[in-house]
Scaffold this motif. Structure first.
Motif, PDB file in Angstrom:
ATOM      1  N   ILE A 247       0.832  -1.210   0.000  1.00 43.04           N
ATOM      2  CA  ILE A 247       0.000   0.000   0.000  1.00 43.04           C
ATOM      3  C   ILE A 247       0.866   1.259   0.000  1.00 43.04           C
ATOM      4  CG2 ILE A 247      -1.963  -1.153   1.073  1.00 43.04           C
ATOM      5  CD1 ILE A 247      -1.224   0.126   3.712  1.00 43.04           C
ATOM      6  N   ARG A 248       2.059   1.184   0.597  1.00 40.93           N
ATOM      7  CA  ARG A 248       2.979   2.327   0.486  1.00 40.93           C
ATOM      8  C   ARG A 248       3.431   2.494  -0.961  1.00 40.93           C
ATOM      9  NH1 ARG A 248       5.110  -0.148   5.102  1.00 40.93           N
ATOM     10  NH2 ARG A 248       4.767   0.979   7.049  1.00 40.93           N
ATOM     11  N   GLY A 249       3.649   1.364  -1.633  1.00 43.60           N
ATOM     12  CA  GLY A 249       4.015   1.421  -3.047  1.00 43.60           C
ATOM     13  C   GLY A 249       2.905   2.032  -3.882  1.00 43.60           C
ATOM     14  N   ILE A 250       1.660   1.691  -3.563  1.00 42.86           N
ATOM     15  CA  ILE A 250       0.526   2.283  -4.269  1.00 42.86           C
ATOM     16  C   ILE A 250       0.500   3.790  -4.043  1.00 42.86           C
ATOM     17  CG2 ILE A 250      -1.999   2.393  -4.321  1.00 42.86           C
ATOM     18  CD1 ILE A 250      -2.002  -0.598  -3.649  1.00 42.86           C
ATOM     19  N   ARG A 251       0.802   4.190  -2.821  1.00 46.25           N
ATOM     20  CA  ARG A 251       0.840   5.620  -2.511  1.00 46.25           C
ATOM     21  C   ARG A 251       1.924   6.342  -3.306  1.00 46.25           C
ATOM     22  NH1 ARG A 251       3.339   6.672   3.174  1.00 46.25           N
ATOM     23  NH2 ARG A 251       5.121   5.962   1.933  1.00 46.25           N
ATOM     24  N   ASP A 252       3.088   5.738  -3.415  1.00 46.24           N
ATOM     25  CA  ASP A 252       4.236   6.407  -4.030  1.00 46.24           C
ATOM     26  C   ASP A 252       4.264   6.270  -5.547  1.00 46.24           C
ATOM     27  OD1 ASP A 252       5.021   7.081  -1.482  1.00 46.24           O
ATOM     28  OD2 ASP A 252       6.340   5.336  -1.260  1.00 46.24           O
ATOM     29  N   ASP A 253       3.887   5.102  -6.076  1.00 47.95           N
ATOM     30  CA  ASP A 253       3.917   4.883  -7.532  1.00 47.95           C
ATOM     31  C   ASP A 253       2.934   3.773  -7.878  1.00 47.95           C
ATOM     32  OD1 ASP A 253       4.506   4.574 -10.203  1.00 47.95           O
ATOM     33  OD2 ASP A 253       6.674   4.765  -9.932  1.00 47.95           O
ATOM     34  N   GLU A 254       1.683   4.158  -8.051  1.00 53.88           N
ATOM     35  CA  GLU A 254       0.627   3.171  -8.295  1.00 53.88           C
ATOM     36  C   GLU A 254       0.867   2.392  -9.588  1.00 53.88           C
ATOM     37  OE1 GLU A 254      -4.131   3.301  -9.305  1.00 53.88           O
ATOM     38  OE2 GLU A 254      -3.348   4.626  -7.738  1.00 53.88           O
ATOM     39  N   ALA A 255       1.314   3.074 -10.638  1.00 58.47           N
ATOM     40  CA  ALA A 255       1.516   2.414 -11.929  1.00 58.47           C
ATOM     41  C   ALA A 255       2.585   1.317 -11.826  1.00 58.47           C
ATOM     42  CB  ALA A 255       1.909   3.439 -12.986  1.00 58.47           C
ATOM     43  N   ARG A 256       3.631   1.588 -11.070  1.00 57.06           N
ATOM     44  CA  ARG A 256       4.699   0.595 -10.938  1.00 57.06           C
ATOM     45  C   ARG A 256       4.223  -0.642 -10.182  1.00 57.06           C
ATOM     46  NH1 ARG A 256      10.839   1.786  -8.691  1.00 57.06           N
ATOM     47  NH2 ARG A 256      11.700  -0.278  -9.175  1.00 57.06           N
ATOM     48  N   VAL A 257       3.426  -0.446  -9.128  1.00 60.99           N
ATOM     49  CA  VAL A 257       2.888  -1.578  -8.371  1.00 60.99           C
ATOM     50  C   VAL A 257       1.976  -2.412  -9.256  1.00 60.99           C
ATOM     51  CG1 VAL A 257       1.440  -2.238  -6.405  1.00 60.99           C
ATOM     52  CG2 VAL A 257       3.076  -0.360  -6.178  1.00 60.99           C
ATOM     53  N   ARG A 258       1.180  -1.760 -10.082  1.00 61.82           N
ATOM     54  CA  ARG A 258       0.310  -2.489 -11.002  1.00 61.82           C
ATOM     55  C   ARG A 258       1.148  -3.249 -12.028  1.00 61.82           C
ATOM     56  NH1 ARG A 258      -2.782   1.307 -12.078  1.00 61.82           N
ATOM     57  NH2 ARG A 258      -4.651   0.686 -10.934  1.00 61.82           N
ATOM     58  N   PHE A 259       2.243  -2.660 -12.477  1.00 64.16           N
ATOM     59  CA  PHE A 259       3.121  -3.314 -13.444  1.00 64.16           C
ATOM     60  C   PHE A 259       3.768  -4.568 -12.857  1.00 64.16           C
ATOM     61  CE2 PHE A 259       7.387  -3.840 -15.320  1.00 64.16           C
ATOM     62  CZ  PHE A 259       7.044  -4.027 -16.652  1.00 64.16           C
ATOM     63  N   LEU A 260       4.002  -4.552 -11.551  1.00 65.77           N
ATOM     64  CA  LEU A 260       4.600  -5.706 -10.884  1.00 65.77           C
ATOM     65  C   LEU A 260       3.614  -6.859 -10.709  1.00 65.77           C
ATOM     66  CD1 LEU A 260       6.744  -3.904  -8.148  1.00 65.77           C
ATOM     67  CD2 LEU A 260       7.566  -5.057 -10.215  1.00 65.77           C
ATOM     68  N   GLY A 261       2.373  -6.649 -11.074  1.00 63.63           N
ATOM     69  CA  GLY A 261       1.399  -7.733 -11.063  1.00 63.63           C
ATOM     70  C   GLY A 261       0.422  -7.726  -9.906  1.00 63.63           C
ATOM     71  N   TYR A 262       0.465  -6.702  -9.074  1.00 61.08           N
ATOM     72  CA  TYR A 262      -0.452  -6.647  -7.941  1.00 61.08           C
ATOM     73  C   TYR A 262      -1.774  -6.002  -8.373  1.00 61.08           C
ATOM     74  CZ  TYR A 262       3.513  -7.757  -4.950  1.00 61.08           C
ATOM     75  OH  TYR A 262       4.591  -8.380  -4.371  1.00 61.08           O
ATOM     76  N   SER A 263      -2.866  -6.496  -7.810  1.00 62.31           N
ATOM     77  CA  SER A 263      -4.189  -5.945  -8.093  1.00 62.31           C
ATOM     78  C   SER A 263      -4.394  -4.707  -7.214  1.00 62.31           C
ATOM     79  CB  SER A 263      -5.276  -6.979  -7.818  1.00 62.31           C
ATOM     80  OG  SER A 263      -6.550  -6.434  -8.073  1.00 62.31           O
ATOM     81  N   VAL A 264      -4.015  -3.574  -7.735  1.00 59.68           N
ATOM     82  CA  VAL A 264      -4.056  -2.330  -6.984  1.00 59.68           C
ATOM     83  C   VAL A 264      -5.470  -2.026  -6.500  1.00 59.68           C
ATOM     84  CG1 VAL A 264      -3.779   0.174  -7.169  1.00 59.68           C
ATOM     85  CG2 VAL A 264      -2.039  -1.355  -8.117  1.00 59.68           C
ATOM     86  N   GLU A 265      -6.453  -2.258  -7.370  1.00 58.91           N
ATOM     87  CA  GLU A 265      -7.833  -1.940  -7.019  1.00 58.91           C
ATOM     88  C   GLU A 265      -8.299  -2.741  -5.806  1.00 58.91           C
ATOM     89  OE1 GLU A 265      -6.790  -2.545 -10.121  1.00 58.91           O
ATOM     90  OE2 GLU A 265      -6.822  -0.422 -10.719  1.00 58.91           O
ATOM     91  N   HIS A 266      -7.906  -4.008  -5.725  1.00 54.97           N
ATOM     92  CA  HIS A 266      -8.322  -4.841  -4.597  1.00 54.97           C
ATOM     93  C   HIS A 266      -7.713  -4.359  -3.286  1.00 54.97           C
ATOM     94  CE1 HIS A 266      -9.327  -8.464  -7.417  1.00 54.97           C
ATOM     95  NE2 HIS A 266     -10.230  -7.511  -7.454  1.00 54.97           N
ATOM     96  N   TYR A 267      -6.464  -3.968  -3.329  1.00 57.84           N
ATOM     97  CA  TYR A 267      -5.814  -3.456  -2.115  1.00 57.84           C
ATOM     98  C   TYR A 267      -6.470  -2.151  -1.661  1.00 57.84           C
ATOM     99  CZ  TYR A 267      -1.986  -6.839  -2.133  1.00 57.84           C
ATOM    100  OH  TYR A 267      -1.253  -7.996  -2.053  1.00 57.84           O
ATOM    101  N   LYS A 268      -6.735  -1.266  -2.598  1.00 52.88           N
ATOM    102  CA  LYS A 268      -7.357   0.007  -2.253  1.00 52.88           C
ATOM    103  C   LYS A 268      -8.777  -0.206  -1.722  1.00 52.88           C
ATOM    104  CE  LYS A 268      -6.594   3.321  -5.351  1.00 52.88           C
ATOM    105  NZ  LYS A 268      -6.408   3.959  -6.683  1.00 52.88           N
ATOM    106  N   LEU A 269      -9.495  -1.127  -2.335  1.00 54.54           N
ATOM    107  CA  LEU A 269     -10.861  -1.404  -1.904  1.00 54.54           C
ATOM    108  C   LEU A 269     -10.875  -1.996  -0.499  1.00 54.54           C
ATOM    109  CD1 LEU A 269     -13.855  -1.447  -2.594  1.00 54.54           C
ATOM    110  CD2 LEU A 269     -13.520  -3.703  -3.636  1.00 54.54           C
TER     111      LEU A 269
END
Length: 407
Positions: A247-269
């Motif tokens: 979640i810190r990665g999402i805060r700092d660089d959401e696009a990069r976390v998504r590129f690494l294969g994590y479901s950003v939307e699920h974590y944020k939700l």
């Protein structure tokens, strides 16, 4: 194993220890124990602990995940409304049944229901109990709704917003719009929650009418302290491991976390929904101590204040959120309660009741510009000093001797 390591983290130990000392001190010096702390002050301190809990929720969603939600105080208010419905219904039912006890003919269940409806909704010109009150008679169900109503609302809203990849200021505006819409809806008399009148008399606990308010205030104060301690440990556990790094990665660089294969939307939700639930629990403990809740409590400005508390305390640090909420809310009580002396400038008198919000706004701007780490940033100074002491360079002679370069 991870839970054990979280509990032994320095900031968790300090916060829980201070909270325990504070709780024992307040209880020991309260009116119940023959002390000098008034019941109103104990209630104020208990409500402050609830505000600290909702500030932790705000820090999780904003300080750690990077989502500036301007609607989390709405979830706080919904928790208060859910428990307030049971408090009003059960208390009114007890009054109606007691009043009808001396009647020649015992009232029918329908007559009791009609009398309850008239007592609660007569102030808005109604007498029928709305459908949303269908479970108000049951404490367990209403306690479940304290969690479900804010959680489901946040889940639906978050799913619609995050799947559309709404971010940044646009998401903040959407959360504020949600709060405004909910507040305006609750102001209507037809919504079944008594409109602008709100729910009142919440400090009277059904079945405990003969218990002094001084004693009830202690029960709620201790419950608020326990909830804050558990909420702090839960939040510390979430941000300490892999989940916290993501979640810190999402805060700092959401696009990069998504590129690494994590479901950003699920974590944020997940974070958005969980923090809404935490806010609802905090509200359910807050409003029985406040004694009243109305739609004004859920106005967008309340959520903005919540963000200001976290910013002043230091976002991205759980203890910063606690410090900010406690410091600003207690200071606000002092200034707006008429305790702060007015300042006579000769040509104008500064009355803090009117100028407190201006002072709070200036404090927010100053902290944002000159001290982005907030009050909690002060503790960083003490963290760096031991590190510098350990990193002292070797004496020149010793260094040269170790390389064999001494003449």
């Amino acid at each position: 194993m991870r839970t054990r390591s979280v509990i032994y983290q320095p900031h968790v130990i300090v916060v829980l220890s201070l909270l325990a000392i504070f709780t024992v001190t307040v209880v020991s010096f309260s009116e119940v124990s023959g002390g000098f702390l008034s019941t109103s002050l104990v209630k104020t301190l208990g409500m402050t602990l609830c505000l600290c809990l909702v500030a932790i929720a705000m820090d999780l969603i904003w300080g750690y995940t990077g989502i500036l939600s301007l609607g989390h105080f709405a979830f706080f208010g919904l928790g208060g409304y859910m428990i307030g419905m049971w408090l009003m219904y059960a208390r009114t039912e007890a009054i109606v049944v007691e009043a009808a006890a001396g009647a020649a003919l015992p009232p029918t269940p329908q007559e009791i229901q009609d009398a309850i409806g008239t007592q609660i909704f007569g102030v808005v010109g109604g007498s029928d109990i709305p459908a949303i009150w269908m479970f108000a008679w049951s404490l367990p169900i209403q306690l479940l709704l304290v969690v479900l109503v804010p959680g489901v609302l946040a889940l639906v809203f978050g799913w619609l917003a995050f799947r559309s990849r709404v971010t940044g200021v646009y998401l903040s505006i959407l959360t504020q719009a949600l709060t405004l819409a909910l507040s305006l809806y609750l102001f209507q008399n037809e919504n079944g929650l008594r409109g602008n009148n709100g729910l009142s008399g919440l400090q009277i606990i059904p079945g405990a009418e003969n218990v002094p308010q001084a004693e009830i205030s202690i029960y709620f104060f201790v419950a608020s302290a326990v909830a804050l301690g558990l909420g702090y440990v839960l939040a510390a556990w979430l941000v300490s491991g892999k989940f916290g790094s993501i979640i810190r990665g999402i805060r700092d660089d959401e696009a990069r976390v998504r590129f690494l294969g994590y479901s950003v939307e699920h974590y944020k939700l997940f974070v958005f929904t969980l923090t809404a639930v935490i806010a609802g629990v905090a509200g359910a403990l807050y409003y029985p101590q406040a004694g009243i809740i109305n739609p004004a409590e859920m106005a967008p400005i309340a959520s903005i204040y919540l963000a200001v508390w976290v910013a002043i305390g230091g976002r991205g640090r759980l203890y910063g959120a606690v410090i900010g909420a406690a410091f600003v809310s207690l200071l606000s009580t002092w200034f707006t309660g008429g305790r702060a002396p007015d300042i006579n400038l000769g040509f104008y008198t500064i009355q803090w009741v009117d100028w407190w919000q201006v002072l709070l706004g200036l404090s927010f701007v100053i902290v944002t510009v000159y001290a982005p780490r907030g009050i909690a940033g002060i503790f960083d100074v003490f963290k760096r000093r031991p590190a510098k002491a350990k990193a002292k360079p070797k004496p020149v002679v010793a260094a040269e001797a170790s390389t064999g370069s001494v003449d």
